[in-house]
Design a protein around this motif. Structure first.
Motif, mmCIF file in Angstrom:
data_model
loop_
_atom_site.group_PDB
_atom_site.id
_atom_site.type_symbol
_atom_site.label_atom_id
_atom_site.label_comp_id
_atom_site.label_asym_id
_atom_site.label_seq_id
_atom_site.Cartn_x
_atom_site.Cartn_y
_atom_site.Cartn_z
ATOM 1 N N LEU A 1 15.280 17.932 13.013
ATOM 2 C CA LEU A 1 16.226 18.960 13.431
ATOM 3 C C LEU A 1 15.516 20.305 13.585
ATOM 4 O O LEU A 1 14.737 20.701 12.708
ATOM 5 N N PRO A 2 15.790 21.039 14.661
ATOM 6 C CA PRO A 2 15.269 22.404 14.762
ATOM 7 C C PRO A 2 15.985 23.301 13.758
ATOM 8 O O PRO A 2 17.029 22.932 13.197
ATOM 9 N N VAL A 3 15.440 24.500 13.529
ATOM 10 C CA VAL A 3 15.998 25.378 12.492
ATOM 11 C C VAL A 3 17.423 25.808 12.805
ATOM 12 O O VAL A 3 18.188 26.158 11.896
ATOM 13 N N SER A 4 17.815 25.784 14.075
ATOM 14 C CA SER A 4 19.158 26.226 14.455
ATOM 15 C C SER A 4 20.207 25.126 14.327
ATOM 16 O O SER A 4 21.380 25.348 14.613
ATOM 17 N N VAL A 5 19.790 23.952 13.899
ATOM 18 C CA VAL A 5 20.700 22.802 13.807
ATOM 19 C C VAL A 5 20.630 22.227 12.399
ATOM 20 O O VAL A 5 19.560 22.149 11.791
ATOM 21 N N ILE A 6 21.804 21.842 11.866
ATOM 22 C CA ILE A 6 21.865 21.243 10.538
ATOM 23 C C ILE A 6 22.677 19.955 10.609
ATOM 24 O O ILE A 6 23.274 19.627 11.645
ATOM 25 N N SER A 7 22.723 19.245 9.498
ATOM 26 C CA SER A 7 23.531 18.025 9.420
ATOM 27 C C SER A 7 24.421 18.095 8.190
ATOM 28 O O SER A 7 24.111 18.775 7.213
ATOM 29 N N ARG A 8 25.527 17.384 8.267
ATOM 30 C CA ARG A 8 26.440 17.257 7.146
ATOM 31 C C ARG A 8 26.915 15.802 7.069
ATOM 32 O O ARG A 8 27.140 15.163 8.107
ATOM 33 N N PRO A 9 27.113 15.277 5.848
ATOM 34 C CA PRO A 9 27.642 13.914 5.729
ATOM 35 C C PRO A 9 29.112 13.855 6.120
ATOM 36 O O PRO A 9 29.829 14.864 6.052
ATOM 37 N N LEU A 10 29.533 12.687 6.532
ATOM 38 C CA LEU A 10 30.950 12.460 6.798
ATOM 39 C C LEU A 10 31.685 12.190 5.494
ATOM 40 O O LEU A 10 31.148 11.537 4.587
ATOM 41 N N ALA A 11 32.893 12.684 5.383
ATOM 42 C CA ALA A 11 33.723 12.384 4.217
ATOM 43 C C ALA A 11 34.176 10.938 4.286
ATOM 44 O O ALA A 11 34.387 10.386 5.364
ATOM 45 N N GLY A 12 34.326 10.346 3.136
ATOM 46 C CA GLY A 12 34.774 8.958 3.107
ATOM 47 C C GLY A 12 33.635 7.995 3.374
ATOM 48 O O GLY A 12 32.461 8.301 3.171
ATOM 49 N N GLU A 13 33.996 6.819 3.834
ATOM 50 C CA GLU A 13 33.000 5.777 4.099
ATOM 51 C C GLU A 13 32.362 6.009 5.472
ATOM 52 O O GLU A 13 32.979 5.786 6.502
ATOM 53 N N ALA A 14 31.134 6.470 5.463
ATOM 54 C CA ALA A 14 30.444 6.767 6.716
ATOM 55 C C ALA A 14 29.987 5.472 7.387
ATOM 56 O O ALA A 14 29.601 4.518 6.711
ATOM 57 N N PRO A 15 30.033 5.423 8.708
ATOM 58 C CA PRO A 15 29.517 4.244 9.408
ATOM 59 C C PRO A 15 28.013 4.153 9.231
ATOM 60 O O PRO A 15 27.331 5.161 9.036
ATOM 61 N N THR A 16 27.494 2.952 9.286
ATOM 62 C CA THR A 16 26.056 2.740 9.159
ATOM 63 C C THR A 16 25.555 1.916 10.334
ATOM 64 O O THR A 16 26.329 1.217 11.008
ATOM 65 N N ILE A 17 24.260 1.993 10.564
ATOM 66 C CA ILE A 17 23.630 1.194 11.605
ATOM 67 C C ILE A 17 22.364 0.589 11.033
ATOM 68 O O ILE A 17 21.639 1.232 10.266
ATOM 69 N N ASP A 18 22.107 -0.663 11.383
ATOM 70 C CA ASP A 18 20.967 -1.373 10.829
ATOM 71 C C ASP A 18 19.669 -0.959 11.509
ATOM 72 O O ASP A 18 19.604 -0.835 12.734
ATOM 73 N N LEU A 19 18.644 -0.743 10.702
ATOM 74 C CA LEU A 19 17.274 -0.688 11.206
ATOM 75 C C LEU A 19 16.631 -2.017 10.841
ATOM 76 O O LEU A 19 16.720 -2.460 9.689
ATOM 77 N N VAL A 20 16.025 -2.664 11.803
ATOM 78 C CA VAL A 20 15.449 -3.988 11.588
ATOM 79 C C VAL A 20 14.007 -3.998 12.070
ATOM 80 O O VAL A 20 13.566 -3.123 12.805
ATOM 81 N N VAL A 21 13.275 -5.019 11.642
ATOM 82 C CA VAL A 21 12.030 -5.344 12.322
ATOM 83 C C VAL A 21 12.335 -6.519 13.241
ATOM 84 O O VAL A 21 12.974 -7.494 12.836
ATOM 85 N N GLY A 22 11.923 -6.390 14.484
ATOM 86 C CA GLY A 22 12.172 -7.431 15.463
ATOM 87 C C GLY A 22 10.863 -8.032 15.937
ATOM 88 O O GLY A 22 9.832 -7.356 15.996
ATOM 89 N N TYR A 23 10.913 -9.323 16.259
ATOM 90 C CA TYR A 23 9.730 -10.009 16.767
ATOM 91 C C TYR A 23 10.180 -11.221 17.576
ATOM 92 O O TYR A 23 11.332 -11.681 17.472
ATOM 93 N N SER A 24 9.295 -11.729 18.402
ATOM 94 C CA SER A 24 9.635 -12.849 19.273
ATOM 95 C C SER A 24 9.497 -14.174 18.542
ATOM 96 O O SER A 24 8.537 -14.386 17.785
ATOM 97 N N LYS A 25 10.441 -15.061 18.781
ATOM 98 C CA LYS A 25 10.355 -16.406 18.210
ATOM 99 C C LYS A 25 9.104 -17.136 18.686
ATOM 100 O O LYS A 25 8.569 -18.015 18.001
ATOM 101 N N ALA A 26 8.649 -16.780 19.877
ATOM 102 C CA ALA A 26 7.504 -17.473 20.472
ATOM 103 C C ALA A 26 6.170 -16.966 19.946
ATOM 104 O O ALA A 26 5.129 -17.552 20.235
ATOM 105 N N ASN A 27 6.176 -15.882 19.185
ATOM 106 C CA ASN A 27 4.929 -15.301 18.679
ATOM 107 C C ASN A 27 4.493 -16.055 17.427
ATOM 108 O O ASN A 27 5.108 -15.938 16.370
ATOM 109 N N THR A 28 3.414 -16.822 17.535
ATOM 110 C CA THR A 28 2.922 -17.631 16.411
ATOM 111 C C THR A 28 1.716 -16.988 15.730
ATOM 112 O O THR A 28 0.998 -17.642 14.979
ATOM 113 N N SER A 29 1.492 -15.706 16.000
ATOM 114 C CA SER A 29 0.348 -14.993 15.432
ATOM 115 C C SER A 29 0.343 -15.060 13.908
ATOM 116 O O SER A 29 1.350 -14.795 13.262
#
Length: 303
Positions: free
Chosen positions: A250-278
């Motif tokens: 965030l630049p200095v002119s921008v801030i963040s605040r949490p949402l009240a209640g149950e905030a939505p979440t999004i998954d961060l995953v590691v992804g890879y190809s099924k075909a990759n046998t490395s």
């Protein structure tokens, strides 16, 4: 049937126009492109495209053919990439991708894991959007990526890394900045900035949250990336919802605040190809839990 026929067909189907496909994606003349499509339809034995006032439309046969054409092109590209790698077996290589911004937390420990396993490995790091990373994994251009679980990618596997909460991002001088947390109802009368379809997974989470909240929120702008989102927040005085990792840039002119209640979440995953046998990939995956634990010790986060 030649690969160029499939490439031309996919380009036209995705752009919806012979002219756009010829000029912007294929760098070829439109008459030549039309001829190639006629040859493809003759080979397949059915009509695949229909010209209309609205542009190019796929027939039912064309829609069915499109998925298979994409798979064939992906497999051909993956085959080329595998052949190139096999021709350079002297030094182990590993191509690691990151959703832009996530490398700040995850790259140092990821590098440590790879160096522990293979001290002489050659590591390439790319920072892109999640859909780009998914496509690169499918085509064999990446070994692993820290990303979102993109839909419609059956050739990919995902392993959960963490669940990121969404936070409200707003100008530092905004009236809501005085609050410790922001109730979704407070967003109803604000200039709301959402993300565009360049981040479809995040967009889906935000849209679902707005719908579930019952708050009358109508986005007035769409941002293609984090930088654009910050710029719109500053220039319009608007607010947006972003995954919490955005707080790190965030630049200095921008801030963040949490949402009240149950905030939505999004998954961060590691992804890879099924075909990759490395073997390198398998060794890395065996250490992912250790990597997560080490990063969590340095950067506590809600899981």
């Amino acid at each position: 049937m030649e690969l160029r026929h499939l490439r031309y067909f996919v380009a036209i189907a995705e752009s919806g126009s012979f002219t756009v496909a010829a000029k912007q994606r294929l760098n070829t003349a439109q008459p030549s492109l039309s001829r190639q499509i006629r040859e493809l339809e003759a080979e397949v034995g059915v009509q695949l495209l229909i010209r209309s006032r609205r542009g190019i439309e796929l027939t039912a046969a064309g829609r069915a053919f499109l998925d298979h054409a994409r798979i064939a092109l992906d497999q051909a590209e993956a085959g080329r990439e595998a052949a190139r790698k096999a021709a350079r077996p002297a030094k182990p290589t590993f191509v690691l991708g990151f959703l832009t911004g996530q490398e700040m937390d995850w790259l140092p420990e990821a590098i440590n894991v790879l160096r522990d396993e293979l001290p002489k490995i050659e590591i390439t790091v790319l920072s892109k959007t999640s859909p780009w990373l998914a496509e690169a994994l499918t085509r064999g251009k990446l070994d692993l990526a820290f990303m979102r679980a993109e839909p419609g990618m059956p050739s990919l596997m995902y392993q959960l890394v963490t669940k990121e909460r969404l936070v409200v991002v707003l100008p530092r001088n905004h009236r809501l900045a005085l609050l410790e947390e922001i109730n979704p109802r407070e967003l109803a009368d604000e200039n709301f900035i959402t993300v565009s379809s360049t981040a479809p997974t995040v967009k889906a989470v935000i849209d679902e949250f707005i719908s579930r909240s019952g708050v009358d929120i109508h986005p007035v702008h769409e941002a293609d990336n984090l930088t654009m989102a910050m710029t719109l927040v500053v220039s319009t005085g608007g607010v947006c919802l972003l995954p919490a990792y955005a707080e790190k840039i965030l630049p200095v002119s921008v801030i963040s605040r949490p949402l009240a209640g149950e905030a939505p979440t999004i998954d961060l995953v590691v992804g890879y190809s099924k075909a990759n046998t490395s073997q390198t990939l398998q060794r890395f995956l065996s250490r992912v839990d250790d990597l997560i634990s080490k990063v969590d010790d340095l950067v506590p986060r809600s899981r």
